[in-house]
Design an enzyme around this catalytic site. Structure first.
Site, short mmCIF file in Angstrom:
data_model
loop_
_atom_site.label_atom_id
_atom_site.label_comp_id
_atom_site.label_asym_id
_atom_site.label_seq_id
_atom_site.Cartn_x
_atom_site.Cartn_y
_atom_site.Cartn_z
N LYS A 1 71.40 31.27 -70.47
CA LYS A 1 70.78 32.08 -71.54
C LYS A 1 69.82 32.89 -70.73
O LYS A 1 68.71 32.50 -70.00
CB LYS A 1 69.86 30.95 -72.34
CG LYS A 1 69.31 31.90 -73.50
CD LYS A 1 68.55 30.83 -74.40
CE LYS A 1 67.60 31.39 -75.33
NZ LYS A 1 66.68 30.54 -75.97
N ASP B 1 61.38 36.48 -76.00
CA ASP B 1 61.78 35.96 -77.35
C ASP B 1 60.74 36.19 -78.33
O ASP B 1 59.56 35.33 -78.15
CB ASP B 1 62.51 34.79 -77.12
CG ASP B 1 62.94 34.34 -78.53
OD1 ASP B 1 62.97 35.00 -79.31
OD2 ASP B 1 62.99 32.79 -78.67
N LYS C 1 57.77 34.52 -84.34
CA LYS C 1 56.92 33.36 -83.79
C LYS C 1 55.45 33.59 -84.18
O LYS C 1 54.89 34.69 -84.09
CB LYS C 1 57.11 33.11 -82.18
CG LYS C 1 58.58 33.02 -81.89
CD LYS C 1 58.71 32.69 -80.57
CE LYS C 1 60.16 32.28 -80.01
NZ LYS C 1 60.35 31.11 -80.38
N ASP D 1 62.20 32.39 -71.58
CA ASP D 1 63.26 32.31 -72.34
C ASP D 1 64.69 32.63 -71.65
O ASP D 1 65.64 32.29 -72.09
CB ASP D 1 63.21 32.98 -73.79
CG ASP D 1 63.95 31.77 -74.71
OD1 ASP D 1 64.36 30.68 -74.52
OD2 ASP D 1 64.29 32.48 -75.95
N ASP E 1 65.13 33.34 -84.99
CA ASP E 1 64.90 32.81 -83.80
C ASP E 1 65.44 31.77 -83.17
O ASP E 1 65.21 30.92 -82.15
CB ASP E 1 63.41 32.05 -84.04
CG ASP E 1 62.41 31.70 -82.90
OD1 ASP E 1 62.58 32.27 -81.89
OD2 ASP E 1 61.40 30.76 -82.98
N GLU F 1 68.35 32.36 -81.68
CA GLU F 1 69.24 33.55 -81.05
C GLU F 1 70.02 33.00 -79.80
O GLU F 1 70.97 33.76 -79.46
CB GLU F 1 68.11 34.65 -80.63
CG GLU F 1 67.49 34.71 -79.33
CD GLU F 1 66.64 33.72 -79.14
OE1 GLU F 1 66.33 33.03 -78.19
OE2 GLU F 1 65.84 32.99 -80.20
N ARG G 1 71.50 30.45 -79.28
CA ARG G 1 72.86 29.98 -79.12
C ARG G 1 73.81 31.01 -79.73
O ARG G 1 75.06 30.84 -79.47
CB ARG G 1 72.67 28.83 -80.46
CG ARG G 1 72.52 29.34 -81.81
CD ARG G 1 71.90 28.12 -82.67
NE ARG G 1 70.70 27.52 -82.18
CZ ARG G 1 69.93 26.75 -82.76
NH1 ARG G 1 70.60 25.91 -83.74
NH2 ARG G 1 68.83 26.38 -82.33
#
Length: 507
Positions: free
Chosen positions: A255, A260, A267, A278, A337, A339, A341
């Site tokens: 990933k 993020d 967030k 992230d 959020d 994202e 996956r």
């Protein structure tokens, strides 16, 4: 930092010119030990007076000892010299030396240590002495350049273990470097350039796909996450070919969300700076390939990194939007959020073209995994028992532990929606499992495992920084299967059944 190993006695080592010497003292001394040695004599006296207890990590610092060339000597107890005790001992010894500017260091084991314990010592020393410098105006880089390990017995397995440990250290530090960099110094474009720099030389290839290529492939989920960002997305494809082309590769999918914000589902501001981490899954793939370049094992490996920022803007994907993934499955994005996956599911579909032995995705995916496992073990989800067992064993061996989590089909109930084939979230309960169930939908054509590293990829607070995990786990897994079929290969011919066993940092 360079590591070497030599067959030497303590009596010989004390005559060497070194900035400092660490002596690894076991609870049971060998009968051949020279008790007249000045270091041995002092330590035995300290033990007799109760000033040096034989427990792993206890240290005794000596300075300017007569008959010893090294001004600084640290004796540290390794107890039974297991890898865990070795890591603890090395960390404690470095703590006694960290204020000393060292260029070369000797580490002598009074008793023979296993190849696995030796690797643990190298990794622990590299971890303890690591220093991030890239964005500091007055950096304080690591001064330690040379480490000489010595013991009475040095054989081929120990030399090989040291070489592998050095390669592992380089890989871990590449992963740390890119995860630690602020997002403006680790954009998708810069990440792609780093991958190209690593994947040089014989046996390596690196291809970087942009928006046009990704659009042509139909990666609608990946594109949806990226559409709110100004920085262009990159889909990075790294290949290491160390075995004949007929051997199916292991595919690592990292990933690569380089920052993020949460997108429209933004967030809270507190600790949002940590969302530069992230892309730790992507960083771990870079680290593994760095290590492969040093070891050159007989295995084929593919690294896939979908890299983008997740930003809020007038172009950003909105909660409730429905997109079509590369697999053809439609996804209702209930939370922008979630994202990770979305970028991973398209990469997992892309992985099919390699006809892989196994596919392992690595992601800082869910805060729920932090709640479940904390910062000790990464979460392991797999649809294949053999693959899961091999990864768990590799983690234990490498000191980079994971824990298998369930994948019962009932957990997928919450992903059902009236408006698409699947929703991207299923509520708070069992969040790490439902995220894995989402990914499993896109990984049915090969043995697959998912590592949720949200709790283990970095530390917060005063010690904030990347850990480089799970590079050690992944490399150990790959190297243990260089001459045999990767577990789960035979199962790739038929759809895999769900296997089960028996949050919140925000990711």
């Amino acid at each position: 930092m360079n590591f070497e190993i030599q067959k030497r006695t303590l009596s010989r080592i004390i005559r060497d010119e070194q900035d400092a010497l660490i002596v690894l003292w076991p609870s049971q001394l060998p009968e051949s030990l020279d008790i007249a040695n000045p270091i041995v004599s002092v330590v035995r006296t300290a033990i007799q007076h109760g000033d040096f207890e034989l427990k792993a990590g206890n240290v005794l610092s000596l300075y300017a000892l007569a008959g010893v060339k090294s001004r600084q000597v640290v004796v540290v107890c390794t107890e039974d010299s297991t890898p865990a005790h070795m890591r603890r001992a090395i960390a404690a010894a470095w703590g006694a030396l960290k204020s000393v500017k060292l260029k070369n260091l000797g580490v002598h084991a009074l008793a023979d240590v296993s190849a696995q314990a030796l690797q643990a010592a190298v990794s622990a020393l590299a971890e303890a002495s690591y220093s991030y410098t890239s964005t500091l105006s007055k950096p304080k880089p690591r001064t330690l350049k040379q480490v000489m390990f010595s013991m009475d017995t040095v054989d081929a397995p120990r030399r090989e273990a040291l070489a592998r440990a050095q390669a592992l250290v380089q890989g871990v530090e590449v992963a740390k470097e890119w995860a630690n960099r602020p997002a403006n110094h680790a954009t998708p474009t810069l990440l792609a350039q780093a991958a190209q720099g690593i994947a040089k030389g014989a046996g390596f290839k690196c291809e970087v796909l942009g928006v046009r290529e990704v659009t042509k492939l139909g990666m609608g989920a990946f594109l949806a996450v990226a559409q709110g960002a100004t920085e262009p997305l990159k889909f990075i494809v790294m290949r290491y070919n160390g075995a004949p082309a007929a051997q199916a590769p292991v595919v690592l999918v990292g990933k690569g969300i380089t920052f993020d914000t949460g997108g429209i589902s933004i967030k809270p501001a507190a600790e949002m700076d940590e969302m530069k981490y992230d892309m730790s899954g992507a960083a771990s793939v870079l680290g593994v390939f760095k290590a492969l370049a040093q070891i050159k094992p007989a295995i084929n490996v593919v690294g896939l990194i979908p890299a983008t920022e997740n930003m809020p803007s007038g172009q950003a994907v909105k909660p409730g939007d429905v997109v079509t993934s590369m697999s053809g499955q439609t996804i209702e994005i209930l939370n922008t959020d979630a994202e990770g996956r979305l970028v991973l599911c398209d990469a997992l579909t892309y992985a099919e073209r390699f006809k892989p032995q196994a596919v392992i995705d690595i992601a800082t995916l869910t805060g729920a995994c932090v709640i479940a496992l904390g910062a000790v073990r990464s979460g392991l989800f797999s649809s294949n028992d053999d693959l899961a067992q091999a990864l768990q064993q590799a983690g234990e061996e490498a000191g980079d532990a994971c824990w298998r989590m369930p994948l019962d089909d009932d957990y997928a109930e919450g992903l059902k929606t009236r408006f698409a084939d699947v929703a991207n979230v299923a509520g708070r309960a069992g969040g790490s499992v439902t995220a894995a169930k989402f990914l499993q939908r896109f990984a049915s054509r090969y043995p697959w495992a998912h590592l949720d590293i949200a709790g283990t990829a970095w530390r917060s607070g005063a010690a904030k920084g990347a850990t480089g995990r799970p590079v050690a786990l992944l490399l150990t897994y790959l190297l243990s299967h260089t001459t045999s079929k990767v577990p789960g290969q035979a199962a790739a011919k038929t759809p895999l059944k769900t296997a089960g066993r028996a949050k919140p940092r925000r990711t």
